[in-house]
Design a protein around this motif. Structure first.
Motif, PDB file in Angstrom:
ATOM      1  N   SER B  80      32.518  29.106  25.159  1.00  0.00           N
ATOM      2  CA  SER B  80      32.474  27.924  24.083  1.00  0.00           C
ATOM      3  C   SER B  80      33.718  27.837  23.555  1.00  0.00           C
ATOM      4  N   PRO B  81      33.695  26.732  22.692  1.00  0.00           N
ATOM      5  CA  PRO B  81      35.197  26.635  22.101  1.00  0.00           C
ATOM      6  C   PRO B  81      35.303  27.465  20.785  1.00  0.00           C
ATOM      7  N   PRO B  82      36.661  27.985  20.769  1.00  0.00           N
ATOM      8  CA  PRO B  82      36.890  29.088  19.608  1.00  0.00           C
ATOM      9  C   PRO B  82      36.570  28.474  18.409  1.00  0.00           C
ATOM     10  N   PRO B  83      36.127  28.859  17.420  1.00  0.00           N
ATOM     11  CA  PRO B  83      35.546  28.537  16.060  1.00  0.00           C
ATOM     12  C   PRO B  83      36.935  28.132  15.403  1.00  0.00           C
ATOM     13  N   PRO B  84      37.086  26.896  14.700  1.00  0.00           N
ATOM     14  CA  PRO B  84      38.232  26.691  13.914  1.00  0.00           C
ATOM     15  C   PRO B  84      38.511  27.445  12.829  1.00  0.00           C
ATOM     16  N   THR B  85      37.702  28.128  12.348  1.00  0.00           N
ATOM     17  CA  THR B  85      37.744  28.799  11.194  1.00  0.00           C
ATOM     18  C   THR B  85      36.998  30.279  11.461  1.00  0.00           C
ATOM     19  N   ALA B  86      37.307  31.233  10.156  1.00  0.00           N
ATOM     20  CA  ALA B  86      36.670  32.384  10.292  1.00  0.00           C
ATOM     21  C   ALA B  86      35.183  32.377  10.335  1.00  0.00           C
ATOM     22  N   VAL B  87      34.844  33.207  11.311  1.00  0.00           N
ATOM     23  CA  VAL B  87      32.969  33.165  11.368  1.00  0.00           C
ATOM     24  C   VAL B  87      32.276  33.781  10.137  1.00  0.00           C
ATOM     25  N   ASP B  88      32.032  32.695   9.301  1.00  0.00           N
ATOM     26  CA  ASP B  88      31.315  33.316   8.091  1.00  0.00           C
ATOM     27  C   ASP B  88      29.956  32.479   7.868  1.00  0.00           C
ATOM     28  N   PRO B  89      28.914  32.963   7.842  1.00  0.00           N
ATOM     29  CA  PRO B  89      27.406  32.482   8.030  1.00  0.00           C
ATOM     30  C   PRO B  89      27.428  31.348   6.622  1.00  0.00           C
ATOM     31  N   VAL B  90      27.966  31.665   5.717  1.00  0.00           N
ATOM     32  CA  VAL B  90      27.960  31.073   4.397  1.00  0.00           C
ATOM     33  C   VAL B  90      28.603  29.655   4.594  1.00  0.00           C
ATOM     34  N   GLY B 210      17.297  24.512  10.383  1.00  0.00           N
ATOM     35  CA  GLY B 210      17.677  23.188  10.362  1.00  0.00           C
ATOM     36  C   GLY B 210      18.860  23.055   9.284  1.00  0.00           C
ATOM     37  N   ASN B 211      18.763  24.063   8.530  1.00  0.00           N
ATOM     38  CA  ASN B 211      19.775  24.003   7.592  1.00  0.00           C
ATOM     39  C   ASN B 211      20.681  25.467   7.850  1.00  0.00           C
ATOM     40  N   TYR B 212      21.582  25.274   8.781  1.00  0.00           N
ATOM     41  CA  TYR B 212      22.144  26.739   9.470  1.00  0.00           C
ATOM     42  C   TYR B 212      22.741  27.563   8.765  1.00  0.00           C
ATOM     43  N   ASN B 213      23.196  27.106   7.749  1.00  0.00           N
ATOM     44  CA  ASN B 213      23.782  28.396   6.701  1.00  0.00           C
ATOM     45  C   ASN B 213      22.879  29.352   6.353  1.00  0.00           C
ATOM     46  N   ALA B 214      21.642  28.923   6.363  1.00  0.00           N
ATOM     47  CA  ALA B 214      20.313  29.515   5.734  1.00  0.00           C
ATOM     48  C   ALA B 214      19.950  31.008   6.349  1.00  0.00           C
ATOM     49  N   VAL B 215      20.784  31.456   6.783  1.00  0.00           N
ATOM     50  CA  VAL B 215      20.620  32.842   7.666  1.00  0.00           C
ATOM     51  C   VAL B 215      20.261  33.706   6.445  1.00  0.00           C
ATOM     52  N   ILE B 216      19.505  34.818   6.948  1.00  0.00           N
ATOM     53  CA  ILE B 216      19.087  35.874   5.814  1.00  0.00           C
ATOM     54  C   ILE B 216      20.211  37.069   6.212  1.00  0.00           C
ATOM     55  N   LEU B 217      20.965  37.123   4.872  1.00  0.00           N
ATOM     56  CA  LEU B 217      22.040  38.305   5.088  1.00  0.00           C
ATOM     57  C   LEU B 217      21.738  39.663   4.022  1.00  0.00           C
ATOM     58  N   LYS B 218      22.135  40.724   4.161  1.00  0.00           N
ATOM     59  CA  LYS B 218      21.988  41.618   3.316  1.00  0.00           C
ATOM     60  C   LYS B 218      22.770  41.323   1.766  1.00  0.00           C
ATOM     61  N   LYS B 219      21.955  41.903   0.805  1.00  0.00           N
ATOM     62  CA  LYS B 219      22.507  41.710  -0.706  1.00  0.00           C
ATOM     63  C   LYS B 219      23.863  41.761  -0.769  1.00  0.00           C
ATOM     64  N   ASP B 220      24.609  42.987  -0.094  1.00  0.00           N
ATOM     65  CA  ASP B 220      26.002  43.021  -0.318  1.00  0.00           C
ATOM     66  C   ASP B 220      26.739  42.386   0.657  1.00  0.00           C
ATOM     67  N   TYR B 221      26.269  41.352   1.191  1.00  0.00           N
ATOM     68  CA  TYR B 221      27.288  40.644   2.273  1.00  0.00           C
ATOM     69  C   TYR B 221      28.531  39.978   1.483  1.00  0.00           C
ATOM     70  N   ALA B 222      29.729  40.282   2.025  1.00  0.00           N
ATOM     71  CA  ALA B 222      30.923  39.624   1.095  1.00  0.00           C
ATOM     72  C   ALA B 222      31.747  38.898   1.957  1.00  0.00           C
ATOM     73  N   GLY B 223      31.491  38.404   2.576  1.00  0.00           N
ATOM     74  CA  GLY B 223      32.208  37.342   3.635  1.00  0.00           C
ATOM     75  C   GLY B 223      32.907  37.844   4.969  1.00  0.00           C
ATOM     76  N   ASP B 224      32.686  39.159   5.046  1.00  0.00           N
ATOM     77  CA  ASP B 224      33.529  39.751   6.165  1.00  0.00           C
ATOM     78  C   ASP B 224      32.531  39.915   7.406  1.00  0.00           C
ATOM     79  N   PHE B 225      31.731  38.829   8.004  1.00  0.00           N
ATOM     80  CA  PHE B 225      30.867  38.878   8.984  1.00  0.00           C
ATOM     81  C   PHE B 225      31.155  39.586  10.035  1.00  0.00           C
ATOM     82  N   THR B 226      32.488  39.293  10.979  1.00  0.00           N
ATOM     83  CA  THR B 226      32.614  39.817  12.329  1.00  0.00           C
ATOM     84  C   THR B 226      33.219  41.212  11.822  1.00  0.00           C
ATOM     85  N   LYS B 227      33.508  41.837  10.554  1.00  0.00           N
ATOM     86  CA  LYS B 227      33.869  43.174  10.535  1.00  0.00           C
ATOM     87  C   LYS B 227      32.643  44.033  10.222  1.00  0.00           C
ATOM     88  N   LYS B 228      31.659  43.408   9.369  1.00  0.00           N
ATOM     89  CA  LYS B 228      30.433  44.159   9.368  1.00  0.00           C
ATOM     90  C   LYS B 228      29.255  43.209   9.611  1.00  0.00           C
TER      91      LYS B 228
END
Lengths: 316, 551
Positions: B80-90, B210-228
């Protein structure tokens, strides 16, 4: 010694110039890193908020001063786009580039010097023309073309080598070198002609010199003359050419890095420039600038060590 | 470069994710390389045709694989191509980041390859109050990979995060005018209630993949998806390196019994399409996340390579400014539309797998697509009549991923006597500037914009052609269309929707603020001798939970 001191003083000043140049030119290039990070369809408010968070709405001199202070004290910051520490990113990519460059250089030197010598010793004969024309043709062929041919033949058809320069984690050095074989070969094909031409030119001059003629008159065989007199003098002539190629091998391999999926510093420089990822771009440019200057310095020193005439000239 | 369904988000399909360097080598021989590789293809066998069948164009191995029972074990290696930005579901918008997140996290509803909605974390949903309130019942027994049970509060927190005006997510624009902050409520631990700002009959699409940012994440998700990386998806993210790739292992707590079949997935990043393709050809990877039809087309059925394909809802919008010369004259817009050879565009740009467009924004895949409007075709006589002897010359602005499209259009229009001057910009320039006043993709006389597919036609219509739409690059204004668009969203029956769809489609077909020559198809290439269950998706989404090794 004065030569060396002058050069050593020039290095930080040149790097400072590089950093100013990169900062200013990046500012002039269209585009917005905040838009890159959020995508074209993010709202203007989101983009403005991110620009502010990144400090991009501060005046250019202020941002430059902040960055320079951080860089000099080892705080290289985080990549705007990738969100990872710049220092780790740049040094990892540099290490990967250095490994590939070292392998390519180790193959290039004997091949190019050998072919240049052969051509020089046989100058104006068919063998000379074959080496010269082949070198020119390969040097003029874009690395994309030679790379694809190597990949199709040796990776896809024969499957002797992997297509990717990246070895799996924990691989032995041998396996890692196997992954680097095709990109290194591609580079050797690209660079050999240029270096060999310089070696050939030096060899022709040396072999036609009075001292070479005198050595032959003293009873040395042709190859003894080549080994004792021509080789050293040819290498002197090629020192600068090798320095230029080493610079290219360390930072100018964007096409080869992309084609062979090698995470090197050339591709990082390109991507950070395209994305206006300033912390990464600045750090990469500075590191490459430093390396280039070290290589040029080393080539100059080597030239002086190999050729006493230069030293004497400098002294007089 | 450089794409998909994000209501109102940037393309995530291959070729359009392109503020990246992936475009650098585009045009330096991609098609030629594919042909070269095809000519060298191991195993021989003639390329299969019938590209619009929707069925995999398989190598010999895939046929045997299709009937085999799933086998547990093995690791799928994908490129796959490398993501151009940090991987953050939001905030993610590119195909690689979306794929990584979709392996680890899940949605209330999955958008399937035929555009039907499949229950995932929500078991069922229904509307109340004439489509203004939607009630979702959650699946029982779902836990996150760290053991936290899924409940309605967590779902609410996920959507509150996306609806926060300070969110940087493009999902904000997807929910614009439909769902606002404070609109998500909890009825009980297993029931989530969405109270909308207006009736919206396609609302389930907006909380689906279809709204691909709409994944269900834990309440305390803080933007560090690849670390947690904590999710309810089929795999666990074991490692992530922005330069090289990511590795995943099976999630033992996955809610669907027996799945996934694979022990793991390894994604390797390839910054160049050719490198990705060569890795597949040489057996270093088993599948591509984002395949380009032009590149893998010549490889169909050769050796181990299987190419699955599916219709899509993405498009390259050929936008014409209706408020300035020469396209303030409807006849000029119509002349351009009649000068195009649409099957030729399809063959050149999409390897023939797309579906012909008819200058309205209802892709054939959308259930409400009207079928009573005659397909527009190349008609030189009509072009001459519309132009009435007046010369037509204009500048077409675009960025590198649309280069082939631009050249094709230029050539086709030249044959009809229309002169096109090409104005290629960098992506940063094309999409840069101020969206209120000067960005080229919204303010040039004519331009090409690659749009990722959308889950619903409204996601094109509202921003692109409604009066004052946020991405209305043609500056089109038609009160009748605006009214029909509102009525379409609020329609409660298929008949009502079809009636409004026809009004909208006829208006666009006649006025042509945007020429839609072809609707994209998507492909996914993989090693059919080794794996089965890999499918193309209109949005290039990945669901590897049903993938298994071939016995």
């Amino acid at each position: 010694m004065r030569f060396l001191l002058r050069r050593l003083v020039a290095v930080p000043l040149t790097l400072l110039g590089v950093s100013v140049l990169v900062f200013v030119t990046t500012e002039l290039v269209p585009g917005d890193v905040a838009r890159t990070i959020l995508g074209r369809e993010a709202s203007a408010e989101s983009v403005a908020r991110l620009r502010s968070q990144l400090g991009l709405d501060a005046p250019l001199p202020e941002r430059y001063a902040d960055w320079l202070g951080g860089f000099l004290t080892g705080r290289w910051g985080e990549s705007y786009t990738l969100g990872v520490p710049v220092r780790d990113l740049v040094l990892d990519r540099l290490a990967a580039s250095m490994l590939l460059a070292a392998l390519a250089f180790a193959l290039l030197v004997p091949v190019a010097v050998g072919l240049g010598l052969v051509a020089g010793v046989n100058h104006d004969r068919p063998l000379d023309r074959l080496v010269s024309v082949s070198g020119l043709a390969l040097g003029a062929t874009p690395e994309f073309v030679t790379g694809v041919v190597l990949l199709v033949v040796f990776a896809v058809r024969l499957r002797w080598f992997p297509s990717s320069a990246q070895a799996p984690d924990g691989s032995s050095l041998l396996v890692r070198l196997g992954h680097l074989a095709l990109p290194a070969l591609s580079l050797v094909l690209l660079c050999t002609g240029y270096v060999a031409r310089h070696v050939r030119a030096g060899a022709v001059v040396a072999i036609e010199s009075a001292y070479a003629g005198a050595a032959e008159l003293r009873g040395l065989t042709r190859w003894q003359v080549v080994r004792r007199h021509v080789l050293r003098n040819s290498t002197i002539a090629a020192t600068s050419a090798l320095g230029v190629q080493l610079q290219f091998l360390l930072g100018g391999l964007v096409t080869v890095e992309l084609l062979f999926n090698h995470p090197g510093i050339g591709a990082l420089l390109l991507s950070s420039a395209v994305d206006k990822d300033l912390p990464t771009l600045q750090a990469t440019a500075m590191v490459l600038g430093l390396l280039y200057m070290v290589i040029v310095l080393a080539a100059d020193v080597a030239y002086r060590v190999l050729d006493p005439r230069i030293r004497l000239g400098a002294a007089s | 470069m450089r794409e998909f369904p994000r209501p109102f988000n940037r393309p995530a399909l291959p070729g359009a994710t392109d503020l990246t360097r992936r475009v650098l080598l585009a045009g330096t021989g991609g098609g030629a390389l594919s042909l070269l590789l095809a000519a060298c293809g191991a195993g021989g066998g003639a390329p299969l045709t019938g590209a619009d069948s929707g069925a995999p164009q398989a190598g010999a191995g895939a046929n045997a694989a299709a009937s085999a029972p799933p086998r547990r074990g093995g690791t799928l290696r994908a490129g796959s191509p490398p993501p151009p930005t940090a991987v953050d579901p939001v905030t993610m918008y590119d195909g690689s980041a979306i794929a990584i997140v979709q392996l680890v996290a899940d949605y209330l509803i999955w958008l399937d390859r035929d555009f039907t909605l499949k229950p995932r974390l929500a078991e069922k949903w229904e509307s109340e109050d004439g489509g203004k309130r939607w009630v979702f019942t959650l699946r029982k027994g779902v836990t996150f990979s760290d053991g936290t049970p899924l409940d309605a509060e967590i779902v609410k927190a996920s959507f509150d995060r996306l609806l926060d005006p300070k969110s940087k997510s493009a999902a904000l624009s997807a929910f614009d005018t439909v769902l606002a902050k404070g609109g998500v409520g909890v009825r009980d631990a297993a029931t989530v209630v969405f109270t909308l700002e207006r009736a919206f009959s396609d609302f389930p699409y907006l909380v689906s993949a279809g709204n691909y940012n709409a994944v269900i994440l834990k309440k305390d998700y803080a933007g560090d998806f690849t670390k947690k990386p904590i999710g309810t998806g089929p795999f666990l993210l074991e490692s992530y390196d922005a330069s090289s790739g990511a590795t995943f292992t099976r999630n033992p707590k996955y809610w669907e019994p027996g799945k996934p079949y694979l022990d793991g997935v390894k994604i390797t990043f390839y910054a160049d399409d050719q490198a990705d393709l060569l890795a597949l050809q040489s057996g270093e990877i088993d599948a591509q996340i984002l395949s380009r039809p032009q590149l893998v087309g010549p490889l169909k059925g050769l050796g181990d390579i299987t190419v699955d394909q599916v219709q899509g809802t993405g498009l390259t919008a050929f936008t014409l400014r209706t408020d300035r010369p020469p396209f303030d004259r409807k006849e000029a817009r119509q002349a351009v539309a009649y000068a195009l050879d649409r099957p030729g565009v399809n063959a050149t740009i999409y390897d023939g797998i797309g579906a012909l467009g008819n200058d309205h924004l209802f892709a054939p895949l959308f259930p409400a697509a009207p079928d009573g409007i005659a397909q527009r075709a190349k008609d030189p006589a009509k072009v001459a009549e519309l132009l009435g002897g007046q010369p037509l010359k204009f500048t077409l602005t675009y960025d590198p991923p649309s280069k082939d499209y631009a050249l094709t259009v230029q050539n086709q229009l030249k044959q009809a006597g229309i002169q096109v001057e090409l104005d290629q910009r960098t992506s940063a320039d094309f999409y840069g500037g101020d969206q209120e006043k000067d960005t080229p993709w919204l303010f040039s006389t004519a331009n090409l914009v690659g749009w990722a597919g959308r889950a619903t036609p409204s996601q094109f219509i509202i921003p692109m052609v409604k009066g004052g739409g946020v991405w209305n690059g043609s500056k089109y204004a038609n009160p009748a269309l605006d009214a029909a668009a509102d009525a379409y969203d609020a329609a409660q029956t298929p008949g009502e929707r079809a009636a409004q769809a026809e009004i909208i489609a006829k208006a666009l077909h006649e006025d042509i603020p945007v020429i839609v020559a072809v609707w994209s198809g998507t492909v996914r290439a993989y090693n059919g001798r080794k794996f089965t269950g890999i499918q193309a998706h209109p949005s290039s989404y990945v669901d590897f939970s049903s993938v298994s090794q071939v016995v």
